[in-house]
Scaffold this motif. Structure first.
Motif, PDB file in Angstrom:
ATOM      1  N   PRO B  30      -7.028  -4.764   3.813  1.00  0.00           N
ATOM      2  CA  PRO B  30      -5.747  -5.118   4.332  1.00  0.00           C
ATOM      3  C   PRO B  30      -4.899  -3.668   4.612  1.00  0.00           C
ATOM      4  O   PRO B  30      -5.273  -2.467   4.236  1.00  0.00           O
ATOM      5  CB  PRO B  30      -5.045  -5.451   3.187  1.00  0.00           C
ATOM      6  N   GLY B  31      -4.478  -3.654   5.701  1.00  0.00           N
ATOM      7  CA  GLY B  31      -3.742  -2.581   6.350  1.00  0.00           C
ATOM      8  C   GLY B  31      -4.368  -1.830   7.618  1.00  0.00           C
ATOM      9  O   GLY B  31      -5.527  -2.069   7.499  1.00  0.00           O
ATOM     10  N   ASP B  32      -3.988  -0.877   7.952  1.00  0.00           N
ATOM     11  CA  ASP B  32      -4.661  -0.162   9.116  1.00  0.00           C
ATOM     12  C   ASP B  32      -4.201   1.475   8.867  1.00  0.00           C
ATOM     13  O   ASP B  32      -3.430   1.769   8.162  1.00  0.00           O
ATOM     14  CB  ASP B  32      -4.415  -0.792  10.523  1.00  0.00           C
ATOM     15  N   GLN B  35      -0.733   2.351   9.073  1.00  0.00           N
ATOM     16  CA  GLN B  35      -0.109   2.134   7.892  1.00  0.00           C
ATOM     17  C   GLN B  35      -0.270   3.254   6.766  1.00  0.00           C
ATOM     18  O   GLN B  35       0.720   3.552   6.070  1.00  0.00           O
ATOM     19  CB  GLN B  35      -0.141   0.644   7.267  1.00  0.00           C
ATOM     20  N   ALA B  36      -1.419   3.407   6.827  1.00  0.00           N
ATOM     21  CA  ALA B  36      -1.877   4.351   5.675  1.00  0.00           C
ATOM     22  C   ALA B  36      -1.332   5.836   5.836  1.00  0.00           C
ATOM     23  O   ALA B  36      -0.669   6.557   5.070  1.00  0.00           O
ATOM     24  CB  ALA B  36      -3.347   4.802   5.709  1.00  0.00           C
ATOM     25  N   PHE B  37      -1.085   6.091   7.344  1.00  0.00           N
ATOM     26  CA  PHE B  37      -0.446   7.506   7.541  1.00  0.00           C
ATOM     27  C   PHE B  37       1.153   7.468   7.038  1.00  0.00           C
ATOM     28  O   PHE B  37       1.621   8.484   6.635  1.00  0.00           O
ATOM     29  CB  PHE B  37      -0.426   7.654   9.111  1.00  0.00           C
ATOM     30  N   LEU B  38       1.763   6.101   7.025  1.00  0.00           N
ATOM     31  CA  LEU B  38       3.125   6.076   6.524  1.00  0.00           C
ATOM     32  C   LEU B  38       3.403   6.617   5.131  1.00  0.00           C
ATOM     33  O   LEU B  38       4.407   6.819   4.473  1.00  0.00           O
ATOM     34  CB  LEU B  38       3.842   4.857   6.640  1.00  0.00           C
ATOM     35  N   ALA B  39       2.116   6.700   4.400  1.00  0.00           N
ATOM     36  CA  ALA B  39       2.373   7.010   2.879  1.00  0.00           C
ATOM     37  C   ALA B  39       3.126   8.443   2.927  1.00  0.00           C
ATOM     38  O   ALA B  39       3.782   8.986   1.916  1.00  0.00           O
ATOM     39  CB  ALA B  39       0.859   7.378   2.419  1.00  0.00           C
ATOM     40  N   GLY B  40       2.851   9.313   3.798  1.00  0.00           N
ATOM     41  CA  GLY B  40       3.654  10.569   3.974  1.00  0.00           C
ATOM     42  C   GLY B  40       5.104  10.508   4.567  1.00  0.00           C
ATOM     43  O   GLY B  40       5.827  11.598   4.529  1.00  0.00           O
ATOM     44  N   LEU B  54       1.558   5.528  16.241  1.00  0.00           N
ATOM     45  CA  LEU B  54       0.603   6.171  15.472  1.00  0.00           C
ATOM     46  C   LEU B  54      -0.791   4.901  15.769  1.00  0.00           C
ATOM     47  O   LEU B  54      -1.758   5.594  15.819  1.00  0.00           O
ATOM     48  CB  LEU B  54       0.824   5.680  14.006  1.00  0.00           C
ATOM     49  N   ASN B  85      -6.796  10.849  10.313  1.00  0.00           N
ATOM     50  CA  ASN B  85      -5.317  10.372  10.120  1.00  0.00           C
ATOM     51  C   ASN B  85      -4.585  11.754   9.593  1.00  0.00           C
ATOM     52  O   ASN B  85      -3.450  12.110  10.194  1.00  0.00           O
ATOM     53  CB  ASN B  85      -5.033   9.416   9.157  1.00  0.00           C
ATOM     54  N   THR B  86      -4.944  12.135   8.506  1.00  0.00           N
ATOM     55  CA  THR B  86      -4.425  13.321   7.680  1.00  0.00           C
ATOM     56  C   THR B  86      -4.362  14.545   8.341  1.00  0.00           C
ATOM     57  O   THR B  86      -3.500  15.389   8.322  1.00  0.00           O
ATOM     58  CB  THR B  86      -5.026  13.537   6.286  1.00  0.00           C
ATOM     59  N   HIS B 289      -6.551  10.984   0.481  1.00  0.00           N
ATOM     60  CA  HIS B 289      -5.633  10.721   1.282  1.00  0.00           C
ATOM     61  C   HIS B 289      -5.918   9.285   2.205  1.00  0.00           C
ATOM     62  O   HIS B 289      -5.221   9.165   3.103  1.00  0.00           O
ATOM     63  CB  HIS B 289      -5.509  11.783   2.455  1.00  0.00           C
ATOM     64  N   GLN B 290      -6.905   8.635   1.657  1.00  0.00           N
ATOM     65  CA  GLN B 290      -7.151   7.398   2.399  1.00  0.00           C
ATOM     66  C   GLN B 290      -7.233   7.486   3.664  1.00  0.00           C
ATOM     67  O   GLN B 290      -6.768   6.835   4.745  1.00  0.00           O
ATOM     68  CB  GLN B 290      -5.844   6.228   2.349  1.00  0.00           C
ATOM     69  N   TYR B 292      -9.225   7.030   6.482  1.00  0.00           N
ATOM     70  CA  TYR B 292     -10.652   5.897   6.625  1.00  0.00           C
ATOM     71  C   TYR B 292     -11.488   6.528   7.546  1.00  0.00           C
ATOM     72  O   TYR B 292     -12.814   6.475   7.315  1.00  0.00           O
ATOM     73  CB  TYR B 292     -10.068   4.708   7.018  1.00  0.00           C
TER      74      TYR B 292
END
Lengths: 572, 329
Positions: B30-32, B35-40, B54, B85-86, B289-290, B292
């Motif tokens: 789930p997620g892309d 969205q993973a980038f929003l962790a920061g 993004l 992403n990171t 950092h997920q 992907y």
């Protein structure tokens, strides 16, 4: 309010529990042993050398190698890009809410709130010597218009009708509709770039800008390697006399545990990592005179409920849940830095804006009232002790939590036990990492769960992202904010009332009304306040914000506040 | 030749399968990446425009899966592994290009050293079987390699790095130096930073080579043709190397080529313990950092090199062992 007893800043990249678990403690134990073994070997601190240069080492949040990206529009811009290199027209202080003139020496909004006029400060020069004029500002805003990927605040979608630069020192923005809040993003959140350096860039969205970036800020990019970035003083800076820090070092640090070790060794001067009270022994108590932290509440944490789903569409259920939660217990057992929230959810730094009728109100646990509310709403207790409605449908749901976010996992577990007591069956659903969690919140596939809010310089900003029906989306579609999907005409009207007026009395009435909705309608349940993580030393410089002089949140991750704070520092 | 062709066919199918799994796995979650980038960005107001920006930058689309699949294959054929992403806007290829040389340099050298020394020692102890060397070396080396690698590496870092200050305790080079391959200071810092990790790898793997080679040699040495060679009065060295070792080395060649393939996968533990800036370290941080696309890129490179190494092993085998050639043709 005892100092140093709050939990987690949501502004921080790494959630606390994740990093501060047992790993950290064990790694600490090992490396401490090792460090003690190497004795005096590892104490050399930059800046203590005989020359008088003042150097500080700054790491907002450890995330591995430095990225070679100095594009202030990039969501992943390198540390210092926003603030040290590029500046905004105004500096709007998140803590005090004060709008300080910055690149603009003054600004004025027309009485119909549709035009904002900025006077560009005289004598500001880019670091290549060229003057900064309204033409650069115009260029910057038009750049965001043509490259929508740069307009991440959605200025041109949400607010701006047109921009103009009638003369070299005047910049005007015409808004689509009257707005008293657009200034926060237009003046306080847009970093101005030089036309002469950017106009020939073919793809400004992906422009890394890592070759001698031309900015207006107090520092120049000096060394740029994945392991270490250094900034040196910009002699032509328009406030050059306020710059007392000659050099800023930004080393790459892999993770929080390494950062905490370096901090304890005096190798870092400003850091924002999640803290564990256990670490005080190896940090603050080691040298109380120079090693400090200031953890101040900066984010209202909510128990979100999907109000588009049964049973959270029933007001009494939301009220019953809120009444059953023992926030003091959570504070003691799970979220050790996060003080219980005010029922209005207004941050302590903005407490002057709490409506008079809620000035002293506090959450109290009342399970009897919870149960009577459920009964009033037509639920009856089954033989298993769980309330069910007339059709026999039980009040049963899942609460989403991210594995490793220990404080929130712990809080969710506690909430599950409180709800059990009032006959609600709430199970915890732990997901492996952040992405499925945010995806569930954004698409509305969650039932309930703990999460943060998005604060700003006034309570309006938090309420706007939390409650604005215009910002949410139907179930299944992405809502970037307002995850509980609260869409209430009265709420929207109050938010609009605030946005379309500059009159403090009208705005206060709107904020009071929103607080009333928070307290009476319970669109989301305030739990507690997360803190800003801020660890700093006074070894090399003094003048940091602290509880005695709280002139701004000291979160090293906040931009352009990092510039503002650095400019307040003096050599120790 | 036919055998080789069928092997190549097999590898192509295996490659396709790994690429496809690599494509599907992150998309089944789930997620892309946006969205993973929003962790920061927790606590920062996230606008739909930011998310859209993004998604555009990370190449996230709502196109049907099969379209995305062909777009992905097309990108791969053009060597485009996407954006990390990171480390945005750095691409995955750039990150891999900077980290793979470190890993290949460190592990390549240490695996070859371990193989050469281990095999030679194996030949030696097998030839002198029953001597004091034969009764001493294999057990000692087995004991050392039975120590968990992580523990051994940490212990060496502790004693040789922290206490004796003989070696730096981590990193691929001195952070205070700029990366400059023409500067002697930099090169010597790279070498000093590599010695300890290389030593731990050699120490941890050498006994395997010794034992495999020794056991295989012992069997070969009892063959009649070895006796015959000795009876003919050939020089010992010729008997050992050309008659016995050449025939005994086949199992070692297989494991050697497999370990060469595994080199690119990085010795995760080595790079973790020594903070060595290689692909294993990149993979660990990417997982943390997920990231992907970076994880996918790392897995792809690892899968490709493992397959390539196996292919090479097949080819070398065919060349070294006439029986393999004759059986199938």
């Amino acid at each position: 309010m005892s100092f140093g007893t709050y939990e987690k800043s949501a502004e921080h990249k790494h959630r606390p529990g994740k990093m501060l678990g047992t790993t950290l403690v064990s790694v600490l134990a090992i490396v401490m042993l090792v460090l003690s073994a190497c004795g005096g070997g590892g104490g050399s601190t930059p800046g203590q050398s005989s020359n008088k240069k003042v150097t500080i080492t700054y790491v907002p949040s450890p995330k591995g190698d430095n990225v070679s990206n100095y594009n202030p529009f990039s969501p992943n811009a390198g540390t210092g890009t926003q603030g040290f290199l590029y500046e905004t027209l105004l500096f709007i202080n998140r803590y005090t809410g004060v709008k300080n003139p910055w690149l603009a020496s003054s600004f004025n909004q027309s009485s119909d709130l549709k035009t904002i006029t900025f006077k560009i400060r005289d004598g500001v020069k880019w670091n290549d010597g060229q003057p900064l004029t309204s033409d650069d500002v115009l260029f910057t805003f038009n750049l965001m218009k043509t490259n929508t990927g740069m307009d991440t605040n959605g200025l041109w979608t949400r607010f701006i009708q047109d921009v103009a630069a009638p003369d070299a020192t005047t910049f005007t923005v015409t808004l689509k509709q009257p707005s008293s809040v657009a200034i926060w993003w237009i003046g306080g959140g847009t970093y101005i770039v030089p036309k002469h350096a950017w106009q020939s860039v073919s793809d400004p969205v992906k422009f890394a800008n890592d070759q001698k970036p031309v900015g207006s800020g107090p520092y120049l990019l000096d060394k740029n390697t994945p392991q270490l970035v250094t900034y040196k003083k910009n002699p032509g800076f328009w406030q050059a006399s306020s710059v007392h820090v000659d050099q800023i070092r930004v080393p790459a640090i892999k993770d929080n545990s390494s950062a905490v070790l370096m901090l304890a060794n005096g190798q870092l001067d400003w850091l924002g990592v999640a803290w564990d009270p256990k670490l005080d022994a190896s940090y603050t108590q080691k040298d109380p005179e120079h090693l400090h932290h200031w953890f101040t509440p900066s984010n209202a944490v909510m128990f979100y409920m999907n109000t588009k789903k049964y049973p959270f569409n029933i007001l009494e259920v939301r009220q019953a849940i809120s009444l059953a939660i023992d926030r003091d217990d959570i504070y003691k057992k799970a979220a050790v830095f996060a003080q219980p929230a005010s029922p209005t959810s207004i941050l302590p730094s903005q407490k002057s804006q709490i409506a008079s009728q809620y000035a002293d109100s506090k959450f109290t646990v009342d399970t009897a009232k919870s149960e009577s509310l459920l009964q009033k709403a037509g639920f009856t207790k089954g033989s298993d002790g769980i309330y069910a409605d007339k059709s026999g449908k039980k009040i049963s749901f899942n609460m989403i939590a991210v594995s490793g976010w220990d404080d929130w996992v712990g809080s969710t577990k506690l909430i599950s036990t409180y709800l059990k007591k009032i006959g609600i069956d709430a199970k915890i659903n732990t997901v492996g990492d952040f992405t499925p969690y945010i995806n569930a919140l954004q698409t509305g596939s969650f039932d309930a769960g703990i999460s943060w809010t998005n604060p700003g310089p006034t309570p309006y900003f938090q309420f706007s992202d939390l409650l604005d029906g215009r910002k949410t989306a139907p179930l299944g579609q992405v809502a970037t904010v307002n995850w509980e999907r609260w869409d209430d005409p009265a709420t929207n009207k109050l938010l609009q009332q605030y946005e379309t007026s500059n009159d403090t009395a009208v705005q206060k009435a709107a904020i009071d009304g929103l607080q009333k909705i928070m307290v009476e309608q319970v669109p989301a349940i305030p739990l507690n306040y997360n803190v800003t993580w801020d660890e700093y030393t006074t070894t090399h410089v003094t003048g940091w914000p602290d509880e005695k002089n709280p002139y701004d949140y000291a979160a090293p991750t906040n931009t352009p506040d990092n510039e503002y704070i650095i400019l307040q520092l003096k050599a120790a | 030749m036919r055998r080789l062709l069928s092997r190549i066919g097999f590898y192509i199918v295996a490659l396709w399968a790994s690429v496809t799994i690599n494509f599907l796995l992150p998309r089944l979650m789930p997620g892309d990446p946006a969205q993973a980038f929003l962790a920061g960005m927790q606590g920062k107001s996230v606008t739909p425009q930011l998310l859209a920006s993004l998604r555009a930058q990370f190449g996230v689309t709502n196109a049907p899966l099969w379209q995305q699949y062909f777009a992905y294959l097309n990108q791969l054929l053009h060597g485009d592994l996407g954006v990390s992403n990171t480390n945005y806007p750095e691409t995955v290829s750039q990150i891999l290009a900077t980290s793979i040389p470190w890993t290949v340099g460190l592990l390549g050298v240490s695996v070859i050293i371990a193989f050469v020394i281990g095999t030679l020692l194996g030949i030696l102890v097998a030839w002198r079987r029953g001597s004091w060397l034969d009764s001493l070396l294999p057990p000692v080396m087995t004991f050392i390699s039975a120590i968990p690698y992580l523990w051994m590496a940490l212990a060496l870092v502790y004693f040789l790095g922290f206490i004796l200050h003989m070696f730096p305790i981590g990193g691929g080079f001195d952070d205070m130096l700029d990366i400059d391959w023409t500067s002697m200071d930099f090169i010597s810092s790279v070498v000093t930073h590599a010695i300890l990790p290389a030593f731990t790898i050699v120490l941890g793997s050498i006994s395997g080579w010794i034992l495999v080679m020794r056991n295989s040699m012992v069997t070969t040495l009892s063959e009649d043709y070895v006796l015959m060679a000795q009876a003919k009065g050939l020089p010992t060295r010729r008997v050992v190397l050309s008659y016995a070792a050449r025939n005994a080395i086949l199992p070692s060649i297989t494991s050697f080529s497999i370990s060469l393939g595994a080199i690119v996968g990085g010795a995760l533990l080595t790079e973790l313990v020594f903070n060595y800036p290689g692909i294993g370290y990149a993979l660990i941080t990417a997982i943390g950092h997920q990231d992907y696309s970076l994880i996918e890129g790392c897995f792809l490179v690892i899968a490709v090199t493992v397959l390539a190494a196996n292919l090479i092993a097949d080819v070398v085998y065919t060349l070294l062992d006439p029986r393999v050639r004759q059986e199938r043709s």
